[in-house]
Design a protein around this motif. Structure first.
Motif, mmCIF file in Angstrom:
data_model
loop_
_atom_site.group_PDB
_atom_site.id
_atom_site.type_symbol
_atom_site.label_atom_id
_atom_site.label_comp_id
_atom_site.label_asym_id
_atom_site.label_seq_id
_atom_site.Cartn_x
_atom_site.Cartn_y
_atom_site.Cartn_z
ATOM 1 N N THR A 386 0.764 -1.387 -0.197
ATOM 2 C CA THR A 386 -0.141 -0.174 -0.135
ATOM 3 C C THR A 386 0.664 0.829 0.169
ATOM 4 O O THR A 386 2.394 1.762 0.371
ATOM 5 N N SER A 509 -6.371 3.809 6.241
ATOM 6 C CA SER A 509 -7.106 2.952 5.277
ATOM 7 C C SER A 509 -7.173 1.699 4.645
ATOM 8 O O SER A 509 -7.113 0.792 4.504
ATOM 9 N N SER A 510 -5.765 2.693 4.122
ATOM 10 C CA SER A 510 -4.973 2.391 3.123
ATOM 11 C C SER A 510 -4.694 0.570 3.843
ATOM 12 O O SER A 510 -4.834 -0.843 3.214
ATOM 13 N N THR A 513 -7.993 -1.815 4.861
ATOM 14 C CA THR A 513 -8.489 -2.564 3.783
ATOM 15 C C THR A 513 -7.324 -3.773 3.004
ATOM 16 O O THR A 513 -7.959 -5.016 2.593
ATOM 17 N N ALA A 598 -5.340 -1.704 -6.176
ATOM 18 C CA ALA A 598 -5.915 -1.147 -6.614
ATOM 19 C C ALA A 598 -7.059 -2.036 -6.940
ATOM 20 O O ALA A 598 -7.774 -1.451 -7.995
ATOM 21 N N ASN A 599 -6.838 -2.846 -8.039
ATOM 22 C CA ASN A 599 -7.297 -4.292 -9.061
ATOM 23 C C ASN A 599 -8.225 -4.917 -8.266
ATOM 24 O O ASN A 599 -9.417 -5.754 -8.974
ATOM 25 N N PHE A 603 -11.815 -3.256 -3.421
ATOM 26 C CA PHE A 603 -10.946 -2.571 -2.801
ATOM 27 C C PHE A 603 -12.063 -0.829 -2.012
ATOM 28 O O PHE A 603 -11.997 -0.302 -1.263
ATOM 29 N N GLN A 604 -12.329 -0.087 -2.991
ATOM 30 C CA GLN A 604 -12.812 1.066 -3.098
ATOM 31 C C GLN A 604 -13.929 1.146 -2.160
ATOM 32 O O GLN A 604 -14.246 2.613 -0.955
ATOM 33 N N LYS A 605 -14.572 0.422 -2.060
ATOM 34 C CA LYS A 605 -15.769 0.389 -0.776
ATOM 35 C C LYS A 605 -15.449 0.168 -0.183
ATOM 36 O O LYS A 605 -15.536 0.956 1.547
ATOM 37 N N LYS A 606 -14.619 -0.683 1.198
ATOM 38 C CA LYS A 606 -13.479 -1.293 1.859
ATOM 39 C C LYS A 606 -13.149 -0.057 2.799
ATOM 40 O O LYS A 606 -12.521 0.740 3.051
ATOM 41 N N PHE A 607 -12.137 0.850 1.373
ATOM 42 C CA PHE A 607 -11.327 1.712 1.477
ATOM 43 C C PHE A 607 -12.005 2.624 2.083
ATOM 44 O O PHE A 607 -12.266 3.965 3.048
ATOM 45 N N ILE A 608 -13.562 3.336 1.398
ATOM 46 C CA ILE A 608 -14.127 4.402 1.835
ATOM 47 C C ILE A 608 -14.542 4.142 2.985
ATOM 48 O O ILE A 608 -14.899 4.860 4.166
#
Length: 617
Positions: A386, A509-510, A513, A598-599, A603-608
């Motif tokens: 990360t 968060s990174s 996640t 990143a792929n 990831f994006q939902k968990k990160f937010i």
């Protein structure tokens, strides 16, 4: 870094002492860096971090268009943005201080099988005569057969034959040979068995550490560290890759790290009073970008789909390949990389804590400039990376700095703010552990909410304690002052800003996640993780309560967290001391499954979802 064209040179004076001539078309940051004076410049000369401040005592500097450059409010200039128009006198700049990489984990070196890949043998040669006429090569092979049972002759490197040709005319009674398992790589006159040293390097993006080791007994004799001079070109590896896109940029970064290794080597030898010619073996571990730059190989392909390194594993190398000033007959081993941005430093960290040998389901988090996460044990290993570390190293924070003298490393918030600095020096800034404690304290005190926002200044002003007076608005942004300007070493407020809090939220968060995604791929829950190892100097200074308070470490893992110091450095030392480690390295690389965060579809939902701090911190 931006540069103008032209062949003019000027002289730089430091406090009226002539220092060196520099080209007028290079920024002062570039010129100072090339001269070995490394300033804080975490943004890579883009002017966004504001840390490469210099004070001009006399002379004129200009901007990139050639216009006179006006100083900032504190009377200083950013070295990355100005060029010398004439001879300059500078106040001695404050160099980037070296941050600790943490201690080597001695517990992981106990009962370690000492079998270094290089060793020495002592021969009593029987020199050829007119009657018994044979080559010096045959003389050596006869001597070897006299001390060990061999069916095949050892090969002898050409450089070793050159040594032998130089030594033999004096006909010493004893000759010491340096060898690997299958080749003689050097000869020395006399008995030099006691002088057998190696050096292990942990090449971090921010800090480079070196450990001098006696290969005869496996003892670490000395350690030294330097700020990675490449930091002047950016705190993160992406900045370094951009800087290395041209041949000149690549050569500059390669020369910088090679010179750094030799500077560390010189320090180690001076500490122990030995010659660098007594060092025959070296290992090095760094992330993929660092190893490519060390080898003079462009790392640009790491940023181009499919995002793979140019190399993963290299054979033993002679020192001259990287200009390392050890015995020219010695050898160097770079530990292998795993994938893209998960490099040999992660392999070394796994080695260092024996994660590849344990049956315990272990989570290893290395909080360096890049954050690597490893989940698994001897049966299965998942790895990921990360973009976490620059904030923990002080980069990207308004008052951030490395964990060096004068850095605020502890913050207590009650009715007022109480800080501790490294070496008890006047506060110069705040390092990663300090900002984590500060934010955790602000959360607990109610100065910021779980969303990370400061409460209103008006509301805080009504509080009966002194905290309300510390909340300010500067340049349209709220900030909480830890140390006011009149008490700091810099003459500026040392604060935690709204932007700093956001930066830490992104980092934590990174990491959180990344841990969740590795767990999903492994098919386990938090309860099944048996221990959590936090590597790096940051882990040693990290207050666990604060890490739990902001959600950097999941509360479900409370009681399982163990700081392990410089795990990558420990692994590099192990590789120095044991030939079988090479196969362990290869086994780790083959076993480790890289998960690209990143792929990952989730990831994006968990990160937010993980951006907010835990409620009720």
């Amino acid at each position: 870094m931006a540069a103008r064209t032209g062949g003019k040179t000027v002289t730089i004076y430091i406090n009226n002492t002539p220092a060196w001539e520099v080209p007028a078309h290079e920024t002062l940051l570039s010129s100072l860096t090339e001269a070995g004076m490394i300033l804080e410049a975490s943004c890579g000369g883009q002017s966004s971090c504001g840390k490469c401040r210099i004070k001009l005592l006399s002379g004129q500097v200009v901007d990139r268009l050639g216009n006179p450059a006006e100083p900032m409010d504190d009377g200083r200039h950013l070295a990355c943005q100005v060029y010398p128009a004439e001879d300059l006198v500078l106040e001695r700049p404050v160099p980037a201080q070296v941050s600790s990489k943490g201690e080597i984990g001695d517990q992981f070196l106990e009962d370690f099988d000492l079998s270094p890949p290089v060793k020495k043998n002592l021969l009593r040669p029987v020199y050829p005569t007119l009657e018994h006429n044979y080559s010096l090569q045959e003389m050596i092979q006869q001597g070897i057969r006299a001390i060990e049972d061999r069916e095949e002759d050892l090969s002898i490197a050409i450089s070793a034959l050159q040594d032998l040709a130089r030594i033999a005319p004096e006909k010493p009674d004893e000759i010491t040979l340096l060898r690997t398992s299958d080749q003689i790589i050097a000869f020395e006159a006399g008995d030099t068995l006691a002088s057998l040293y190696g050096v292990a390097f942990d090449i971090g993006s921010t800090t480079v550490a070196g450990m001098l080791v006696d290969l005869n007994n496996g003892k670490i004799l000395a350690a030294a560290a330097e700020t990675n001079p490449q930091a002047a070109y950016g705190a993160d590896v992406i900045s370094r890759i951009k800087a290395a896109r041209t041949e000149a940029g690549l050569n500059t970064l390669t020369s910088a790290i090679r010179n750094c290794l030799n500077d560390i080597l010189e320090k180690l030898c001076a500490t122990e009073g030995i010659s660098n010619q007594d060092i025959y073996w070296a290992t090095a571990a760094g992330n993929s970008t660092m190893e490519h730059l060390l080898m003079g190989v462009s790392p640009e392909y790491l940023t181009i789909s499919p995002y793979v390194p140019v190399f993963k594993d290299l054979p033993l190398l002679p020192p001259k390949v990287i200009d390392l000033a050890i015995n020219p007959g010695g050898r160097i081993r770079l530990l292998p990389n795993i994938a893209s941005f998960v490099g040999a430093d992660t392999v070394a960290a796994i080695l260092g804590v024996d994660q590849d040998l344990t049956s315990k389901l272990t989570l290893l988090i290395d909080l360096g400039t890049n954050g690597e996460i490893v989940l698994g044990n001897k049966d299965k290993i998942l790895v990921s990376s990360t973009a976490a570390g620059p904030a923990f190293e002080g980069a990207q924070l308004s008052s951030g700095m490395r964990a060096a003298n004068g850095a605020i490393d502890q913050v207590t918030i009650t009715d007022d703010v109480y800080v501790h600095t490294i070496k008890d020096e006047p506060a110069r800034g705040i390092c990663g552990s300090g900002v984590i404690e500060g934010i955790a304290g602000l959360l607990k005190a109610g100065v910021i909410t779980a969303s990370g926002r400061f409460i209103s200044k008006e509301r805080l002003a009504l509080w009966p304690n002194k905290l309300g007076k510390r909340l300010k608005v500067e340049n349209g942004q709220k900030e909480f002052v830890l140390v006011p300007a009149q008490h700091s070493a810099t003459g500026r407020d040392i604060s935690i800003t709204q932007g700093d809090i956001r930066e830490i939220q992104l980092v934590k968060s990174s990491i959180f996640t990344g841990v969740e995604i590795l767990m999903e791929n492994y098919g386990i829950t938090f309860a099944e993780i048996e221990e959590v190892l936090i590597a790096g100097a940051f882990g040693n200074h990290l207050d666990l309560g604060s890490a739990l308070g902001i959600g950097l470490v999941p509360s479900a893992l409370r009681g399982k967290v163990i700081p392990v110091g410089n795990a990558a450095g420990t692994g590099a030392v192990k590789a120095l001391l044991s030939e079988p480690i090479r196969e362990r390295c290869r086994s780790i690389v083959n076993k480790a499954l890289f998960i690209e965060l990143a792929n990952h579809p989730g990831f994006q939902k968990k990160f937010i979802n993980n951006l907010s701090f835990p409620e009720g911190s």
